[in-house]
Design a protein around this motif. Structure first.
Motif, PDB file in Angstrom:
ATOM      1  N   LYS A  90      42.514  52.938  44.151  1.00 35.81           N
ATOM      2  CA  LYS A  90      42.335  51.829  45.099  1.00 35.81           C
ATOM      3  C   LYS A  90      42.552  50.471  44.435  1.00 35.81           C
ATOM      4  O   LYS A  90      41.791  49.524  44.645  1.00 35.81           O
ATOM      5  CB  LYS A  90      40.967  51.907  45.784  1.00 35.81           C
ATOM      6  N   ILE A  91      43.601  50.401  43.646  1.00 38.77           N
ATOM      7  CA  ILE A  91      43.946  49.166  42.944  1.00 38.77           C
ATOM      8  C   ILE A  91      45.181  48.563  43.619  1.00 38.77           C
ATOM      9  O   ILE A  91      46.222  49.219  43.721  1.00 38.77           O
ATOM     10  CB  ILE A  91      44.233  49.442  41.453  1.00 38.77           C
ATOM     11  N   PRO A  92      45.068  47.326  44.094  1.00 41.15           N
ATOM     12  CA  PRO A  92      46.225  46.690  44.736  1.00 41.15           C
ATOM     13  C   PRO A  92      47.344  46.431  43.727  1.00 41.15           C
ATOM     14  O   PRO A  92      47.090  46.158  42.558  1.00 41.15           O
ATOM     15  CB  PRO A  92      45.667  45.379  45.291  1.00 41.15           C
ATOM     16  N   TYR A  93      48.560  46.514  44.216  1.00 38.65           N
ATOM     17  CA  TYR A  93      49.724  46.274  43.362  1.00 38.65           C
ATOM     18  C   TYR A  93      50.841  45.699  44.222  1.00 38.65           C
ATOM     19  O   TYR A  93      50.780  45.753  45.455  1.00 38.65           O
ATOM     20  CB  TYR A  93      50.174  47.568  42.670  1.00 38.65           C
ATOM     21  N   ILE A  94      51.820  45.158  43.545  1.00 40.65           N
ATOM     22  CA  ILE A  94      53.020  44.671  44.233  1.00 40.65           C
ATOM     23  C   ILE A  94      54.224  45.278  43.524  1.00 40.65           C
ATOM     24  O   ILE A  94      54.140  45.692  42.367  1.00 40.65           O
ATOM     25  CB  ILE A  94      53.112  43.127  44.238  1.00 40.65           C
ATOM     26  N   GLN A  95      55.332  45.331  44.233  1.00 42.06           N
ATOM     27  CA  GLN A  95      56.551  45.815  43.603  1.00 42.06           C
ATOM     28  C   GLN A  95      57.592  44.709  43.674  1.00 42.06           C
ATOM     29  O   GLN A  95      57.931  44.246  44.757  1.00 42.06           O
ATOM     30  CB  GLN A  95      57.052  47.095  44.283  1.00 42.06           C
ATOM     31  N   LEU A  96      58.031  44.258  42.513  1.00 42.31           N
ATOM     32  CA  LEU A  96      59.047  43.215  42.427  1.00 42.31           C
ATOM     33  C   LEU A  96      60.343  43.739  41.845  1.00 42.31           C
ATOM     34  O   LEU A  96      61.379  43.090  41.953  1.00 42.31           O
ATOM     35  CB  LEU A  96      58.558  42.069  41.529  1.00 42.31           C
ATOM     36  N   LEU A  97      60.278  44.895  41.211  1.00 40.80           N
ATOM     37  CA  LEU A  97      61.421  45.412  40.462  1.00 40.80           C
ATOM     38  C   LEU A  97      61.992  46.665  41.100  1.00 40.80           C
ATOM     39  O   LEU A  97      61.291  47.404  41.775  1.00 40.80           O
ATOM     40  CB  LEU A  97      60.988  45.763  39.031  1.00 40.80           C
ATOM     41  N   GLU A  98      63.272  46.892  40.829  1.00 38.64           N
ATOM     42  CA  GLU A  98      63.880  48.168  41.158  1.00 38.64           C
ATOM     43  C   GLU A  98      64.659  48.646  39.949  1.00 38.64           C
ATOM     44  O   GLU A  98      65.216  47.838  39.198  1.00 38.64           O
ATOM     45  CB  GLU A  98      64.763  48.086  42.395  1.00 38.64           C
ATOM     46  N   LYS A  99      64.639  49.938  39.758  1.00 37.38           N
ATOM     47  CA  LYS A  99      65.328  50.530  38.622  1.00 37.38           C
ATOM     48  C   LYS A  99      66.807  50.660  38.968  1.00 37.38           C
ATOM     49  O   LYS A  99      67.159  51.072  40.065  1.00 37.38           O
ATOM     50  CB  LYS A  99      64.719  51.888  38.267  1.00 37.38           C
ATOM     51  N   PHE A 159      42.661  59.814  36.531  1.00 43.88           N
ATOM     52  CA  PHE A 159      42.411  58.557  35.816  1.00 43.88           C
ATOM     53  C   PHE A 159      41.823  57.472  36.716  1.00 43.88           C
ATOM     54  O   PHE A 159      41.805  56.303  36.353  1.00 43.88           O
ATOM     55  CB  PHE A 159      43.691  58.055  35.156  1.00 43.88           C
ATOM     56  N   ARG A 160      41.343  57.869  37.875  1.00 44.50           N
ATOM     57  CA  ARG A 160      40.823  56.898  38.847  1.00 44.50           C
ATOM     58  C   ARG A 160      39.766  55.977  38.237  1.00 44.50           C
ATOM     59  O   ARG A 160      39.875  54.756  38.322  1.00 44.50           O
ATOM     60  CB  ARG A 160      40.268  57.638  40.058  1.00 44.50           C
ATOM     61  N   GLN A 161      38.744  56.539  37.608  1.00 45.05           N
ATOM     62  CA  GLN A 161      37.658  55.723  37.068  1.00 45.05           C
ATOM     63  C   GLN A 161      38.137  54.838  35.915  1.00 45.05           C
ATOM     64  O   GLN A 161      37.778  53.663  35.839  1.00 45.05           O
ATOM     65  CB  GLN A 161      36.494  56.600  36.600  1.00 45.05           C
ATOM     66  N   GLU A 162      38.946  55.379  35.028  1.00 46.13           N
ATOM     67  CA  GLU A 162      39.455  54.596  33.894  1.00 46.13           C
ATOM     68  C   GLU A 162      40.301  53.414  34.380  1.00 46.13           C
ATOM     69  O   GLU A 162      40.186  52.305  33.854  1.00 46.13           O
ATOM     70  CB  GLU A 162      40.288  55.469  32.942  1.00 46.13           C
ATOM     71  N   LEU A 163      41.117  53.651  35.399  1.00 49.57           N
ATOM     72  CA  LEU A 163      41.936  52.562  35.937  1.00 49.57           C
ATOM     73  C   LEU A 163      41.077  51.523  36.651  1.00 49.57           C
ATOM     74  O   LEU A 163      41.310  50.322  36.517  1.00 49.57           O
ATOM     75  CB  LEU A 163      43.021  53.111  36.861  1.00 49.57           C
TER      76      LEU A 163
END
Length: 140
Positions: A61-70, A20-24
């Protein structure tokens, strides 16, 4: 899609993250809000050896952050619709995390009842976010 998710998530075929690289990239190329992948419980991540949501974003190659934990290792897929709708909160903010932006985008693989995204959204709004949108690969 069911076969893809099974192969990717449960048979640990991490190479499928590229599917799904291109779609994302197309979806998020103009996104200004931080993207938050829905996290796995640490025990589940250790069992699977990778975070399937984070790997999808990394492959694109999309930047993201993690704020949550399950907070629970129990999966929503093991519950029926009624049980999902009655589930206690699935997430909490990571320790020492501050919600610094007004808007966020949650990213998940599949939405069925919306419980996972609803719980994550509630935590972010309670922490000070003004708006939370979501994007899922599959709407079931």
């Amino acid at each position: 899609m069911k076969d893809y998710l099974h192969q990717y998530k449960f048979l640990q075929d991490v190479a499928l993250a590229k599917v799904f690289r291109q779609e994302l990239q197309d979806q998020f190329k103009h996104e200004k809000s931080p993207i938050i992948p829905i996290p796995m419980h640490p025990l589940k991540q250790k069992e699977r050896t990778f975070s399937h949501m984070e790997e999808l974003l990394k492959a694109a190659k999309i930047p993201y952050i993690q704020l949550l934990e399950k907070t629970t290792a129990e999966t929503q897929s093991s519950k029926n619709r009624e049980e999902r709708l009655q589930t206690a909160s699935l997430f909490q903010l990571l320790p020492s995390v501050t919600v610094a932006y007004k808007e966020y985008v949650l990213f998940d693989d599949i939405q069925t009842t919306g419980t996972t995204l609803r719980h994550a959204t509630e935590i972010l709004l309670q922490a000070g976010a003004k708006n939370v949108r979501s994007f899922t690969l599959i709407n079931g």
